[in-house]
Design a protein around this motif. Structure first.
Motif, PDB file in Angstrom:
ATOM      1  N   SER A 102       0.827  -1.200   0.000  1.00 36.17           N
ATOM      2  CA  SER A 102       0.000   0.000   0.000  1.00 36.17           C
ATOM      3  C   SER A 102       0.864   1.254   0.000  1.00 36.17           C
ATOM      4  CB  SER A 102      -0.925   0.016   1.220  1.00 36.17           C
ATOM      5  OG  SER A 102      -0.179   0.199   2.404  1.00 36.17           O
ATOM      6  N   MET A 103       0.207   2.365  -0.293  1.00 39.82           N
ATOM      7  CA  MET A 103       0.844   3.682  -0.254  1.00 39.82           C
ATOM      8  C   MET A 103       0.104   4.539   0.763  1.00 39.82           C
ATOM      9  SD  MET A 103       1.602   4.824  -4.194  1.00 39.82           S
ATOM     10  CE  MET A 103      -0.021   5.505  -4.296  1.00 39.82           C
ATOM     11  N   LEU A 104       0.834   5.485   1.331  1.00 41.43           N
ATOM     12  CA  LEU A 104       0.236   6.465   2.227  1.00 41.43           C
ATOM     13  C   LEU A 104       0.175   7.800   1.510  1.00 41.43           C
ATOM     14  CD1 LEU A 104       2.234   5.634   5.483  1.00 41.43           C
ATOM     15  CD2 LEU A 104       0.014   4.726   4.770  1.00 41.43           C
ATOM     16  N   GLY A 105      -0.914   8.507   1.676  1.00 45.36           N
ATOM     17  CA  GLY A 105      -1.069   9.834   1.104  1.00 45.36           C
ATOM     18  C   GLY A 105      -1.492  10.814   2.190  1.00 45.36           C
ATOM     19  N   LEU A 106      -1.460  12.082   1.861  1.00 39.41           N
ATOM     20  CA  LEU A 106      -1.840  13.143   2.791  1.00 39.41           C
ATOM     21  C   LEU A 106      -3.278  13.569   2.508  1.00 39.41           C
ATOM     22  CD1 LEU A 106       1.504  15.033   2.342  1.00 39.41           C
ATOM     23  CD2 LEU A 106       0.752  13.955   4.484  1.00 39.41           C
ATOM     24  N   PHE A 107      -4.094  13.666   3.587  1.00 41.94           N
ATOM     25  CA  PHE A 107      -5.518  13.976   3.451  1.00 41.94           C
ATOM     26  C   PHE A 107      -5.924  15.018   4.487  1.00 41.94           C
ATOM     27  CE2 PHE A 107      -4.856   9.729   1.881  1.00 41.94           C
ATOM     28  CZ  PHE A 107      -5.626   9.660   0.735  1.00 41.94           C
ATOM     29  N   ALA A 108      -6.852  15.880   4.109  1.00 40.53           N
ATOM     30  CA  ALA A 108      -7.373  16.885   5.035  1.00 40.53           C
ATOM     31  C   ALA A 108      -8.804  17.236   4.644  1.00 40.53           C
ATOM     32  CB  ALA A 108      -6.505  18.145   5.014  1.00 40.53           C
ATOM     33  N   SER A 109      -9.529  17.783   5.602  1.00 38.49           N
ATOM     34  CA  SER A 109     -10.897  18.224   5.327  1.00 38.49           C
ATOM     35  C   SER A 109     -10.863  19.591   4.644  1.00 38.49           C
ATOM     36  CB  SER A 109     -11.700  18.315   6.623  1.00 38.49           C
ATOM     37  OG  SER A 109     -11.216  19.386   7.413  1.00 38.49           O
TER      38      SER A 109
ATOM     39  N   GLN B 232       7.284   7.714  14.247  1.00 36.05           N
ATOM     40  CA  GLN B 232       8.505   8.280  13.678  1.00 36.05           C
ATOM     41  C   GLN B 232       8.367   9.777  13.470  1.00 36.05           C
ATOM     42  OE1 GLN B 232       6.263   6.503  12.036  1.00 36.05           O
ATOM     43  NE2 GLN B 232       6.209   6.964   9.866  1.00 36.05           N
ATOM     44  N   ALA B 233       9.464  10.487  13.693  1.00 41.36           N
ATOM     45  CA  ALA B 233       9.444  11.948  13.543  1.00 41.36           C
ATOM     46  C   ALA B 233       9.770  12.364  12.119  1.00 41.36           C
ATOM     47  CB  ALA B 233      10.447  12.585  14.509  1.00 41.36           C
ATOM     48  N   GLU B 234      10.493  11.522  11.396  1.00 41.54           N
ATOM     49  CA  GLU B 234      10.870  11.868  10.035  1.00 41.54           C
ATOM     50  C   GLU B 234      10.049  11.041   9.056  1.00 41.54           C
ATOM     51  OE1 GLU B 234      15.016  12.852   8.350  1.00 41.54           O
ATOM     52  OE2 GLU B 234      14.722  10.728   7.930  1.00 41.54           O
ATOM     53  N   LEU B 235       9.377  11.728   8.166  1.00 36.67           N
ATOM     54  CA  LEU B 235       8.624  11.059   7.114  1.00 36.67           C
ATOM     55  C   LEU B 235       9.429  11.095   5.831  1.00 36.67           C
ATOM     56  CD1 LEU B 235       5.010  12.454   7.538  1.00 36.67           C
ATOM     57  CD2 LEU B 235       5.913  10.264   8.303  1.00 36.67           C
ATOM     58  N   LYS B 236       9.381  10.010   5.096  1.00 38.27           N
ATOM     59  CA  LYS B 236      10.025   9.949   3.783  1.00 38.27           C
ATOM     60  C   LYS B 236       8.932   9.879   2.747  1.00 38.27           C
ATOM     61  CE  LYS B 236      14.258   8.127   5.500  1.00 38.27           C
ATOM     62  NZ  LYS B 236      15.019   7.008   5.892  1.00 38.27           N
ATOM     63  N   LEU B 237       8.757  10.987   2.046  1.00 42.45           N
ATOM     64  CA  LEU B 237       7.721  11.086   1.025  1.00 42.45           C
ATOM     65  C   LEU B 237       8.371  11.080  -0.350  1.00 42.45           C
ATOM     66  CD1 LEU B 237       5.623  13.824   2.811  1.00 42.45           C
ATOM     67  CD2 LEU B 237       5.063  11.407   2.626  1.00 42.45           C
ATOM     68  N   ARG B 238       7.760  10.369  -1.261  1.00 39.74           N
ATOM     69  CA  ARG B 238       8.311  10.170  -2.596  1.00 39.74           C
ATOM     70  C   ARG B 238       7.412  10.823  -3.634  1.00 39.74           C
ATOM     71  NH1 ARG B 238      11.787   6.508  -4.549  1.00 39.74           N
ATOM     72  NH2 ARG B 238      11.842   5.392  -2.586  1.00 39.74           N
ATOM     73  N   ASP B 239       8.053  11.417  -4.638  1.00 36.00           N
ATOM     74  CA  ASP B 239       7.324  11.873  -5.817  1.00 36.00           C
ATOM     75  C   ASP B 239       8.098  11.377  -7.028  1.00 36.00           C
ATOM     76  OD1 ASP B 239       9.486  13.597  -6.129  1.00 36.00           O
ATOM     77  OD2 ASP B 239       8.297  15.419  -6.147  1.00 36.00           O
TER      78      ASP B 239
ATOM     79  N   ALA C  99      -2.375   8.802   5.609  1.00 36.96           N
ATOM     80  CA  ALA C  99      -3.171   7.580   5.709  1.00 36.96           C
ATOM     81  C   ALA C  99      -3.046   6.731   4.453  1.00 36.96           C
ATOM     82  CB  ALA C  99      -4.638   7.938   5.941  1.00 36.96           C
ATOM     83  N   ASN C 100      -3.416   5.483   4.613  1.00 36.68           N
ATOM     84  CA  ASN C 100      -3.377   4.502   3.546  1.00 36.68           C
ATOM     85  C   ASN C 100      -4.349   4.902   2.428  1.00 36.68           C
ATOM     86  OD1 ASN C 100      -4.162   2.059   2.116  1.00 36.68           O
ATOM     87  ND2 ASN C 100      -2.895   1.011   3.613  1.00 36.68           N
TER      88      ASN C 100
ATOM     89  N   PHE D 225       2.861  13.322  -3.871  1.00 42.32           N
ATOM     90  CA  PHE D 225       3.730  12.714  -2.864  1.00 42.32           C
ATOM     91  C   PHE D 225       3.032  11.557  -2.160  1.00 42.32           C
ATOM     92  CE2 PHE D 225       5.728  16.770  -3.476  1.00 42.32           C
ATOM     93  CZ  PHE D 225       7.080  16.482  -3.346  1.00 42.32           C
ATOM     94  N   HIS D 226       3.798  10.539  -1.850  1.00 41.77           N
ATOM     95  CA  HIS D 226       3.292   9.398  -1.090  1.00 41.77           C
ATOM     96  C   HIS D 226       4.438   8.777  -0.300  1.00 41.77           C
ATOM     97  CE1 HIS D 226       4.872   7.492  -4.744  1.00 41.77           C
ATOM     98  NE2 HIS D 226       5.122   6.460  -3.952  1.00 41.77           N
ATOM     99  N   ALA D 227       4.083   7.980   0.670  1.00 39.53           N
ATOM    100  CA  ALA D 227       5.053   7.195   1.430  1.00 39.53           C
ATOM    101  C   ALA D 227       4.676   5.729   1.283  1.00 39.53           C
ATOM    102  CB  ALA D 227       5.031   7.604   2.906  1.00 39.53           C
TER     103      ALA D 227
END
Length: 189
Positions: free
Chosen positions: A57-64, A91-98, A132-133, A150-152
């Motif tokens: 799976s991938m994680l993406g960023l989501f907001a209302s 974890q304090a450091e996120l690794k996001l990929r594009d 979130a996933n 971007f995703h993780a």
């Protein structure tokens, strides 16, 4: 969400099927609790059962929309430092990929929970940006994708069962259908 797609489709396509769904944030004891199949995000700790990876799976960023209206929409990854962000891990450091590579960013995770529904509920109420996933969020109509390029890497979805030869016909139908839906979701992006 993924479970609604799986179980909703099962009930439509298999009219005689009866399924009891137990939703929990903790790993269950299958035999003791009378559970035929357990779907679990992340590799289960148990070693005494059959464990099969369904998909990655991938994680993406989501907001209302309300959060983004109040706080603005982040334009680049570094903007996230100015927002309230939260996710399940510690974890304090996120690794996001594009498309151009990996960007590491240190963020303060203001709210940690292993309960994905709780995190979604908090994001839904305009409290911040949720990592979130993307499979889990596929049917979310209330949360918008933020920085969609971007995703993780997320945890895999696993299915756990006690014995492949002891699966009931109903459990086999659920397992096969879940595998088929998961593959369709992955193929569709």
């Amino acid at each position: 969400m993924l479970r609604e797609r799986i179980f909703g489709g099962l009930l439509v396509n298999y009219k005689g099927l009866e399924v009891e769904v137990v939703v929990s944030d903790v790993e269950s004891e299958l035999i003791e609790e009378g559970i035929d199949l357990m779907f679990f995000w992340g590799r289960p700790r148990t070693g005494s059962y059959v464990v099969r990876k369904v998909c990655s799976s991938m994680l993406g960023l989501f907001a209302s929309a309300s959060y983004l209206e109040r706080n603005g929409v982040p334009k680049v990854i570094d903007d996230l430092k100015e927002y309230c962000c939260f996710w399940g891990g510690g974890q304090a450091e996120l690794k996001l990929r594009d498309g151009s590579g990996v960007k590491a960013i240190s963020l303060r995770n203001r709210l940690k929970s292993k309960s994905v529904p709780a995190l979604i509920n908090i994001a839904d109420h305009g409290m911040g940006i949720l990592l979130a996933n993307t499979l889990y969020m596929a049917n979310s109509s209330s949360l918008m994708r933020v920085l969609p390029d971007f995703h993780a890497e997320g945890e895999g979805l696993y299915v756990v069962y006690s014995n492949p030869h002891a699966l009931s016909a109903s459990a086999r139908v659920v397992l096969d259908y879940a595998l088929m839906i998961s593959m369709r979701l992955l193929e569709s992006g």
